[in-house]
Design a protein around this motif. Structure first.
Motif: not given
Length: 121
Positions: A71-72, A75-77, A80-81, A84, A91, A95, A98-99
């Motif tokens: 997440a860091r 740039g998410s939480s 959220r992950i 995801l 989601v 994202l 990007r992940s």
């Protein structure tokens, strides 16, 4: 990753004899796509989302990262992950991609995940 996707779908496997018995009794036997009356494009998007999510989880675990660390990185939480990785419809595809990129996946690898057809059980 393909094994994870097949594991998700495996829950809908029915023995031929049981299927035939139900159909003879007048039952309609199908899969989730039939039940939800999904169009082919909708089913394709869901399959891509599930494949991307499984790949994110696979790469995160391979790199021995926690959901918080990933997440860091993106740039998410953490929550959220977690969503995801379960291919939650809230989601974005952006994202997911990007992940994967943040975890070191190449364009070719991401493309192969998106392009892979999930075989029906």
């Amino acid at each position: 990753m393909q094994a994870a996707i097949q594991e998700i779908r495996r829950g809908s496997v029915m023995k031929d004899a049981k299927r035939e018995k139900l159909e003879r009794a007048g039952w309609k036997v199908g899969d989730a796509s039939d039940l939800l009356e999904l169009r082919e494009d909708e089913e394709m998007i869901i399959e891509m989302r599930v494949a991307l999510a499984a790949k994110v989880r696979e790469l995160r675990q391979r790199r021995k990262l926690t959901q918080v660390q990933l997440a860091r990185l993106v740039g998410s939480s953490q929550s959220r992950i977690a969503k995801l990785e379960t291919a939650d419809k809230s989601v974005s595809m952006e994202l997911l991609v990007r992940s994967l990129a943040s975890l070191g996946a190449s364009r070719k690898e991401i493309g192969s995940v998106i392009g892979a057809k999930i075989d029906a059980p």
